[in-house]
Design an enzyme around this catalytic site. Sequence first.
Site, mmCIF file in Angstrom:
data_model
loop_
_atom_site.group_PDB
_atom_site.id
_atom_site.type_symbol
_atom_site.label_atom_id
_atom_site.label_comp_id
_atom_site.label_asym_id
_atom_site.label_seq_id
_atom_site.Cartn_x
_atom_site.Cartn_y
_atom_site.Cartn_z
ATOM 1 N N CYS A 1 19.811 -70.521 37.274
ATOM 2 C CA CYS A 1 19.423 -70.509 38.705
ATOM 3 C C CYS A 1 19.727 -69.028 39.181
ATOM 4 O O CYS A 1 20.906 -68.674 39.172
ATOM 5 C CB CYS A 1 19.886 -71.687 39.499
ATOM 6 S SG CYS A 1 19.674 -73.244 38.873
ATOM 7 N N CYS B 1 15.466 -71.153 37.347
ATOM 8 C CA CYS B 1 15.256 -71.614 38.682
ATOM 9 C C CYS B 1 15.220 -70.223 39.550
ATOM 10 O O CYS B 1 16.248 -69.484 39.063
ATOM 11 C CB CYS B 1 16.164 -72.744 39.344
ATOM 12 S SG CYS B 1 16.066 -73.009 40.819
ATOM 13 N N CYS C 1 26.608 -68.448 55.838
ATOM 14 C CA CYS C 1 26.442 -67.660 54.770
ATOM 15 C C CYS C 1 27.580 -66.565 54.493
ATOM 16 O O CYS C 1 27.226 -65.484 55.294
ATOM 17 C CB CYS C 1 24.960 -67.534 54.681
ATOM 18 S SG CYS C 1 24.775 -66.572 52.904
ATOM 19 N N ARG D 1 21.614 -83.256 43.191
ATOM 20 C CA ARG D 1 22.736 -82.453 42.850
ATOM 21 C C ARG D 1 23.890 -82.426 43.637
ATOM 22 O O ARG D 1 23.655 -82.229 44.773
ATOM 23 C CB ARG D 1 22.389 -80.887 42.647
ATOM 24 C CG ARG D 1 23.141 -80.049 42.000
ATOM 25 C CD ARG D 1 22.719 -78.466 41.795
ATOM 26 N NE ARG D 1 21.677 -78.567 40.656
ATOM 27 C CZ ARG D 1 20.722 -77.963 40.848
ATOM 28 N NH1 ARG D 1 20.368 -77.155 41.939
ATOM 29 N NH2 ARG D 1 19.832 -77.750 39.730
ATOM 30 N N CYS E 1 22.001 -66.904 58.967
ATOM 31 C CA CYS E 1 22.644 -68.349 58.542
ATOM 32 C C CYS E 1 24.129 -68.448 58.647
ATOM 33 O O CYS E 1 24.846 -67.571 58.087
ATOM 34 C CB CYS E 1 22.111 -68.599 57.290
ATOM 35 S SG CYS E 1 20.552 -68.156 56.902
ATOM 36 N N CYS F 1 22.166 -59.384 53.515
ATOM 37 C CA CYS F 1 21.068 -59.940 53.910
ATOM 38 C C CYS F 1 20.974 -59.908 55.502
ATOM 39 O O CYS F 1 21.929 -60.048 56.433
ATOM 40 C CB CYS F 1 21.167 -61.308 53.575
ATOM 41 S SG CYS F 1 19.711 -62.343 54.034
ATOM 42 N N CYS G 1 12.948 -77.542 44.194
ATOM 43 C CA CYS G 1 14.380 -77.813 44.585
ATOM 44 C C CYS G 1 14.705 -77.517 45.821
ATOM 45 O O CYS G 1 14.566 -76.401 46.400
ATOM 46 C CB CYS G 1 15.318 -76.817 43.577
ATOM 47 S SG CYS G 1 17.185 -77.069 43.679
HETATM 48 N N1 SAM Z 1 18.416 -66.133 50.653
HETATM 49 C C1 SAM Z 1 17.602 -67.249 50.293
HETATM 50 C C2 SAM Z 1 17.638 -68.404 51.053
HETATM 51 O O1 SAM Z 1 18.440 -68.316 52.299
HETATM 52 O O2 SAM Z 1 16.712 -68.934 51.147
HETATM 53 C C3 SAM Z 1 18.364 -67.751 48.721
HETATM 54 C C4 SAM Z 1 19.845 -67.572 48.771
HETATM 55 S S1 SAM Z 1 20.420 -68.858 49.648
HETATM 56 C C5 SAM Z 1 22.446 -68.167 49.654
HETATM 57 C C6 SAM Z 1 20.458 -70.354 49.040
HETATM 58 C C7 SAM Z 1 21.142 -71.454 49.581
HETATM 59 O O3 SAM Z 1 22.898 -71.364 49.543
HETATM 60 C C8 SAM Z 1 21.024 -71.835 51.216
HETATM 61 O O4 SAM Z 1 19.777 -72.212 51.652
HETATM 62 C C9 SAM Z 1 22.276 -72.732 51.531
HETATM 63 O O5 SAM Z 1 21.930 -73.921 51.350
HETATM 64 C C10 SAM Z 1 23.358 -72.469 50.328
HETATM 65 N N2 SAM Z 1 24.500 -71.681 50.768
HETATM 66 C C11 SAM Z 1 24.805 -70.541 51.444
HETATM 67 N N3 SAM Z 1 25.827 -70.438 51.752
HETATM 68 C C12 SAM Z 1 26.645 -71.664 51.568
HETATM 69 C C13 SAM Z 1 27.941 -72.024 51.897
HETATM 70 N N4 SAM Z 1 28.900 -71.290 52.343
HETATM 71 N N5 SAM Z 1 28.071 -73.512 51.495
HETATM 72 C C14 SAM Z 1 27.227 -74.270 51.060
HETATM 73 N N6 SAM Z 1 25.940 -73.791 50.590
HETATM 74 C C15 SAM Z 1 25.582 -72.467 51.088
HETATM 75 FE FE1 SF4 Z 2 20.331 -64.580 53.722
HETATM 76 FE FE2 SF4 Z 2 22.424 -66.157 53.263
HETATM 77 FE FE3 SF4 Z 2 20.704 -67.045 54.872
HETATM 78 FE FE4 SF4 Z 2 20.105 -66.940 52.400
HETATM 79 S S1 SF4 Z 2 21.233 -68.413 53.200
HETATM 80 S S2 SF4 Z 2 18.776 -65.975 53.854
HETATM 81 S S3 SF4 Z 2 21.198 -64.950 51.685
HETATM 82 S S4 SF4 Z 2 22.098 -65.154 55.271
#
Ligand code: SAM
Ligand code: SF4
Length: 347
Positions: free
Chosen positions: A100, A131, A63, A263, A60, A56, A191
């Site tokens: 999901c 979802c 992530c 949740r 974030c 990606c 959600c």
């Molecule tokens: N890429 C898309 C986005 O960011 O909107 C969808 C997938 S993203 C992985 C979905 C959500 O997963 C993020 O918004 C975050 O809240 C959660 N998430 C990701 N990494 C995480 C982590 N290490 N611990 C807890 N929640 C996490």
């Molecule tokens: Fe990309 Fe992870 Fe951010 Fe979703 S949460 S936009 S997968 S970096």
Amino acid sequence: MANTILRHDWSRDEVRRLFDLPFNELLHQAHEVHRAQHDPNAVQVSTLLSIKTGGCPEDCAYCPQAARYDTGVTAQKLMEVEEVLERARAAKAAGASRFCMGAAWRGPKDRDISKVAAIVSAVKDLGLETCATLGLLGDGHAQALKNAGLDYYNHNIDSAPEFYGEIIHTREYQDRLVTLEQVRDAGLKTCCGGIVGMGETRDQRAGLLQALANLPAHPQSVPINQLVPVPGTPLANAEPLDPFEFVRTIAVARLLMPLSIVRLSAGRQQMDDAVQALCFYAGAGSIFYGEKLLTTGNPDVEADRALFRRLDLHPMEVSEPSGTVHAGILATAENGCGAGCGCSRAA
Ligand code: SAM
Ligand code: SF4
Ligand code: DTB
């Protein structure tokens, strides 16, 4: 069933005062609200699948799927329909009622939407709720997903507005609000939640919940994620959150958004069973079920079945609420939410 006023004008001080209540007082209030609107022994069960993993472009800080961090996640392309169906059938057989699907995109392109739409319809045809979480949506995307049979779109605001800039730099908070609006306008259920344990203060946890509750409509599903710290991400060494602070966050979410299903989301593998039990008491009514979240671990199915037996919990048959949760509506079980949206749920 008691009348419930849904508020969308919470001040930070009000939310903060709830957080600051003595723990037992907060849990008592939250549980009373929970059982007035929900079966306290029913838990909605969703299974997650990463249909497009890693690579990606976003940054974030939490992530493992961001290409720029060295986390050991291998980038993979979007899965084929049949492959997803196999996993969805297994999830249904194991007892999940919602499937999901997550994609590591900043947002989908038009051609991605057609492919995901085909996946969504096939999963829906299995009799599962659907979802998807695909990132920021473009014009027409939400409607195309709705037409394909999507029930919920997950898009988290993740943190308080003032903390967001410390976690993500590649897109704005406002961008997320626009996607959430598109989701609501297309008639999809929302959600939307966030992550705690990222080094934020209690006031900023209150700010996350304040922002969620003050959205134009309460999300039907509110995932509260505890950070899963992943080596290689900037938050790998974040100070772990006091578990009772996590329970407080669930309780305050329950008080602010009484009809939403809160949740107990990521972080359960790192959590004591007793803390999970407190979360259910405080108003959590949904979990992710199955050995994996997107890329990280989740309790195994047998452990969760045992936990349900020990706590006398049962899976929620059909998720609730089934309709839109509107602003400032006084409603009862008899008259629905009163907003003329046709929802069957007392809002
Ligand atoms: N890429 C898309 C986005 O960011 O909107 C969808 C997938 S993203 C992985 C979905 C959500 O997963 C993020 O918004 C975050 O809240 C959660 N998430 C990701 N990494 C995480 C982590 N290490 N611990 C807890 N929640 C996490
Ligand atoms: Fe990309 Fe992870 Fe951010 Fe979703 S949460 S936009 S997968 S970096
Ligand atoms: C949500 O709020 N949490 C889920 C789901 N929505 C997509 C994701 C949790 C991801 C945890 C880290 C991982 O497994 O990669």
